[in-house]
Design a protein around this motif. Structure first.
Motif, mmCIF file in Angstrom:
data_model
loop_
_atom_site.group_PDB
_atom_site.id
_atom_site.type_symbol
_atom_site.label_atom_id
_atom_site.label_comp_id
_atom_site.label_asym_id
_atom_site.label_seq_id
_atom_site.Cartn_x
_atom_site.Cartn_y
_atom_site.Cartn_z
ATOM 1 N N THR A 1 -1.709 30.835 82.765
ATOM 2 C CA THR A 1 -1.658 31.610 81.748
ATOM 3 C C THR A 1 -1.817 33.002 82.098
ATOM 4 N N LEU A 2 -2.514 33.380 83.126
ATOM 5 C CA LEU A 2 -2.843 34.684 83.420
ATOM 6 C C LEU A 2 -1.451 35.405 84.123
ATOM 7 N N ARG A 3 -1.465 37.020 83.887
ATOM 8 C CA ARG A 3 -0.512 37.713 84.573
ATOM 9 C C ARG A 3 -0.971 38.587 85.614
ATOM 10 N N PHE A 4 -0.204 38.577 86.734
ATOM 11 C CA PHE A 4 -0.754 39.261 87.865
ATOM 12 C C PHE A 4 0.261 40.572 88.059
ATOM 13 N N CYS A 5 -0.356 41.551 87.976
ATOM 14 C CA CYS A 5 0.573 42.933 88.130
ATOM 15 C C CYS A 5 -0.085 43.809 89.109
ATOM 16 N N ASN A 6 0.698 44.801 89.997
ATOM 17 C CA ASN A 6 0.425 45.875 90.676
ATOM 18 C C ASN A 6 -0.282 45.384 91.783
ATOM 19 N N GLU A 7 -1.863 44.870 91.763
ATOM 20 C CA GLU A 7 -2.402 44.611 93.112
ATOM 21 C C GLU A 7 -1.917 43.352 93.803
ATOM 22 N N THR A 8 -1.971 43.383 94.927
ATOM 23 C CA THR A 8 -1.238 42.177 95.752
ATOM 24 C C THR A 8 -2.254 41.865 96.910
ATOM 25 N N THR A 9 -3.207 42.471 97.199
ATOM 26 C CA THR A 9 -4.098 42.123 98.336
ATOM 27 C C THR A 9 -5.356 41.705 98.026
ATOM 28 N N ILE A 10 -5.712 40.675 98.757
ATOM 29 C CA ILE A 10 -7.151 39.894 98.523
ATOM 30 C C ILE A 10 -8.013 39.965 99.737
#
Length: 223
Positions: free
Chosen positions: A165-174
């Motif tokens: 249900t979450l949305r992931f945006c902009n940041e792409t690094t872990i």
């Protein structure tokens, strides 16, 4: 307007270990050696328990399942770890990242339930040695193993549905070598409170209610 300026993430970059320089090959060799030994030992346990009649005891059956979960957990994480060492990071899809975490969570949950079942097995063996073979028969052991897998899968599916249900945006690094929960949630631009609450409840269920799980086994499965 705010949503239009957001870039939805489809890939995640795992940074792993940075600036290894001359330690890259030795570290890669060390982790690869540990992984090969882990695979060999777990496969050996699984094969021996399956093929030898002398090892067909309840505890060995649980050890076999424990070896299987350890094999699945290590095979889920270590290949990505080795890639991050060699290539100074690796790019994976967001869906793959979520799948990796859920498989890891499932194997860890299964290990917790198996350890509780093994503790119950030792309790019966010590406190009721004369009734041990009648209580811990093959049917009960199979039911215990299936129940542990079922609980682990249910918990994992529930976590999976919450993360989806979450949305992931902009940041792409872990800054990690695999897709763990905390760094994954830090990338989300959605409200992660309920996901964190759900994970905390799962930890309480697994960590605190395991004695209750043993009581359920004692009263419900010995008949």
């Amino acid at each position: 307007m705010y949503e239009k300026n957001q870039t939805w993430v489809s890939e995640i970059v795992l940074l792993g270990f940075q600036n290894l320089k001359n330690f890259k090959v030795p570290l890669f060799s060390l982790f690869l050696l540990i992984y090969i030994m882990t695979v060999c030992e777990n496969v050996l346990i699984i094969v021996l328990v399956s093929s030898s009649r002398n090892l067909q005891s309840p505890m060995n059956s649980f050890l076999q399942q424990l070896a299987l979960t350890d094999l699945l957990g290590s095979s889920n994480i270590v290949p990505t770890l080795l890639q991050t060492i060699i290539y100074d990071g690796v790019t994976v899809s967001l869906h793959s990242c979520i799948i990796v975490f859920n498989l890891f969570a499932c194997s860890e949950s299964m290990q917790c339930f198996l350890l509780a079942v093994m503790a119950y097995d030792r309790y019966v063996a010590i406190c009721n040695p004369l009734r041990y073979t009648s209580i811990m028969n093959h049917r009960v052991c199979v039911r215990l193993i299936l129940m542990s897998w079922a609980l682990s899968i249910v918990i994992t599916i529930n976590t999976w549905s919450m993360i989806q249900t979450l949305r992931f945006c902009n940041e792409t690094t872990i800054d990690h070598f695999f897709c763990d929960l905390t760094p994954l949630l830090e990338l989300s631009c959605s409200n992660t409170f309920f996901v964190k609450l759900e994970i905390t409840l799962h930890k309480v269920i697994i960590g605190i209610t395991l004695p209750g799980y043993g009581c359920l086994v004692w009263h419900g499965l010995r008949k």
